[in-house]
Design a protein around this motif. Sequence first.
Motif, PDB file in Angstrom:
ATOM      1  N   UNK A   1       0.746  -1.202  -0.096  1.00 22.40           N
ATOM      2  CA  UNK A   1       0.054   0.143  -0.051  1.00 22.40           C
ATOM      3  C   UNK A   1       1.081   1.147   0.071  1.00 22.40           C
ATOM      4  N   UNK A   2       1.749   1.195   0.752  1.00 23.12           N
ATOM      5  CA  UNK A   2       2.791   2.392   1.035  1.00 23.12           C
ATOM      6  C   UNK A   2       3.500   2.760  -0.286  1.00 23.12           C
ATOM      7  N   UNK A   3       3.976   1.592  -0.964  1.00 24.22           N
ATOM      8  CA  UNK A   3       4.706   1.930  -2.214  1.00 24.22           C
ATOM      9  C   UNK A   3       3.631   2.102  -3.370  1.00 24.22           C
ATOM     10  N   UNK A   4       2.463   1.833  -3.502  1.00 19.35           N
ATOM     11  CA  UNK A   4       1.544   2.093  -4.102  1.00 19.35           C
ATOM     12  C   UNK A   4       1.191   3.714  -4.182  1.00 19.35           C
ATOM     13  N   UNK A   5       1.163   4.180  -2.863  1.00 19.81           N
ATOM     14  CA  UNK A   5       0.999   5.615  -2.697  1.00 19.81           C
ATOM     15  C   UNK A   5       2.197   6.453  -3.221  1.00 19.81           C
ATOM     16  N   UNK A   6       3.276   5.943  -2.886  1.00 17.21           N
ATOM     17  CA  UNK A   6       4.316   6.715  -3.386  1.00 17.21           C
ATOM     18  C   UNK A   6       4.362   6.901  -4.814  1.00 17.21           C
ATOM     19  N   UNK A   7       3.910   5.710  -5.633  1.00 19.79           N
ATOM     20  CA  UNK A   7       3.994   5.652  -7.084  1.00 19.79           C
ATOM     21  C   UNK A   7       3.048   6.769  -7.641  1.00 19.79           C
ATOM     22  N   UNK A   8       2.081   6.744  -7.092  1.00 17.30           N
ATOM     23  CA  UNK A   8       0.958   7.807  -7.284  1.00 17.30           C
ATOM     24  C   UNK A   8       1.376   9.098  -7.345  1.00 17.30           C
TER      25      UNK A   8
ATOM     26  N   UNK B   1      18.159  12.981  -1.006  1.00 13.16           N
ATOM     27  CA  UNK B   1      17.289  12.564   0.080  1.00 13.16           C
ATOM     28  C   UNK B   1      15.896  12.064  -0.387  1.00 13.16           C
ATOM     29  N   UNK B   2      15.351  12.502  -1.564  1.00 19.38           N
ATOM     30  CA  UNK B   2      14.258  11.891  -1.994  1.00 19.38           C
ATOM     31  C   UNK B   2      14.204  10.532  -2.523  1.00 19.38           C
ATOM     32  N   UNK B   3      15.613  10.147  -2.695  1.00 18.00           N
ATOM     33  CA  UNK B   3      15.649   8.761  -3.432  1.00 18.00           C
ATOM     34  C   UNK B   3      14.904   7.779  -2.966  1.00 18.00           C
ATOM     35  N   UNK B   4      14.807   7.338  -1.551  1.00 17.54           N
ATOM     36  CA  UNK B   4      14.213   6.297  -1.029  1.00 17.54           C
ATOM     37  C   UNK B   4      12.856   6.369  -1.709  1.00 17.54           C
TER      38      UNK B   4
ATOM     39  N   UNK C   1       8.386   4.164  -5.473  1.00 16.20           N
ATOM     40  CA  UNK C   1       7.644   4.237  -6.370  1.00 16.20           C
ATOM     41  C   UNK C   1       7.969   3.561  -7.687  1.00 16.20           C
ATOM     42  N   UNK C   2       9.156   3.705  -8.124  1.00 10.75           N
ATOM     43  CA  UNK C   2       9.614   2.928  -9.258  1.00 10.75           C
ATOM     44  C   UNK C   2       9.368   1.359  -9.166  1.00 10.75           C
TER      45      UNK C   2
ATOM     46  N   UNK D   1       8.927  18.387  -5.645  1.00 10.47           N
ATOM     47  CA  UNK D   1       8.052  18.713  -6.945  1.00 10.47           C
ATOM     48  C   UNK D   1       9.061  18.199  -8.168  1.00 10.47           C
ATOM     49  N   UNK D   2      10.541  18.707  -7.916  1.00 17.84           N
ATOM     50  CA  UNK D   2      11.260  18.107  -8.862  1.00 17.84           C
ATOM     51  C   UNK D   2      11.606  16.883  -9.014  1.00 17.84           C
ATOM     52  N   UNK D   3      11.349  16.271  -8.032  1.00 22.63           N
ATOM     53  CA  UNK D   3      11.617  14.675  -7.974  1.00 22.63           C
ATOM     54  C   UNK D   3      10.446  14.139  -8.559  1.00 22.63           C
ATOM     55  N   UNK D   4       9.536  14.426  -8.973  1.00 24.14           N
ATOM     56  CA  UNK D   4       8.526  13.973  -9.625  1.00 24.14           C
ATOM     57  C   UNK D   4       8.831  13.501 -11.158  1.00 24.14           C
ATOM     58  N   UNK D   5       8.220  12.325 -11.533  1.00 21.81           N
ATOM     59  CA  UNK D   5       8.527  12.201 -12.967  1.00 21.81           C
ATOM     60  C   UNK D   5      10.089  11.816 -13.132  1.00 21.81           C
ATOM     61  N   UNK D   6      10.625  11.228 -12.254  1.00 22.73           N
ATOM     62  CA  UNK D   6      11.950  10.829 -12.414  1.00 22.73           C
ATOM     63  C   UNK D   6      12.139   9.966 -13.544  1.00 22.73           C
TER      64      UNK D   6
END
Length: 253
Positions: free
Chosen positions: A30-37, A72-75, A80-81, A211-216
């Motif tokens: 569930x947590x991974x799915x939320x991060x993916x969204x 620091x956003x990598x985890x 999400x990936x 925001x910049x880390x989105x759509x990596x």
Amino acid sequence: MQHPEVVLDNCDAVYDFYRDHRQNRLKAWGAYAVLARRYRPRIGYAPGAREGLRELISQGRPLLISINHLSQQDPYTVAAAAWRSGLRPVIGRARVLAKDELFIDPEQRRKVDMMGGIPVFRGKDHGLRAVNAAGQRMIDICAERMARGDAVAVFPEGTCNDVDPTQVQAVGSGIGHIAFRAMKLGARPALVSMGLSYGPRADPTVEPTVDEAKSASFYFGPPVPELPARPAEIARLVRDHLQLALDGAVAAY
């Protein structure tokens, strides 16, 4: 078992705990799915990489997942990936090496534990001599987890790359020792390289915002099903394959 305090002086109890700790797999999904969204990473594969990854997972092979480290956003973006990629089946059965300071705050620790974190006491934080014994225990625990079939995810550069986000920095020998000791225990770990790019950075010392880390951009190199026999050779292989994966992520951004 009671959660031990994650401090260097308590490292024996810490690694005794994380030898067997299991997160709730449904909550992890569930947590991974939320991060993916939230982060919406884009996933690319080298030719044959998706099929090779699927085959290794179907065989139950333990994966040694190598990722370059940018912020620091990598985890969160990596989680999400994982949800959006061929790694989804191993969520809940993957251990992720994370610096010890992430285990200090109780709420943050709950999240890191739920995502499969194993603490790492880094020499840059505590001194190389002070962390030597803890580092050996950490490597042993990771090898034992791999011998039981878990994947282990590592940022092998050891710290965020604030030099050049298109070039993998020096890779320490730790990842080689993890694989080597897992093989000594009878495991057959396979290397999976994930390149990560947040796009061109005007100043690599300034980390991307949320925001910049989105759509990596993430890019999977071809898995390596058979690893060399020596830790140093494994570490060199990791760096070479991670650079190829990073090149793919940068090109696809």
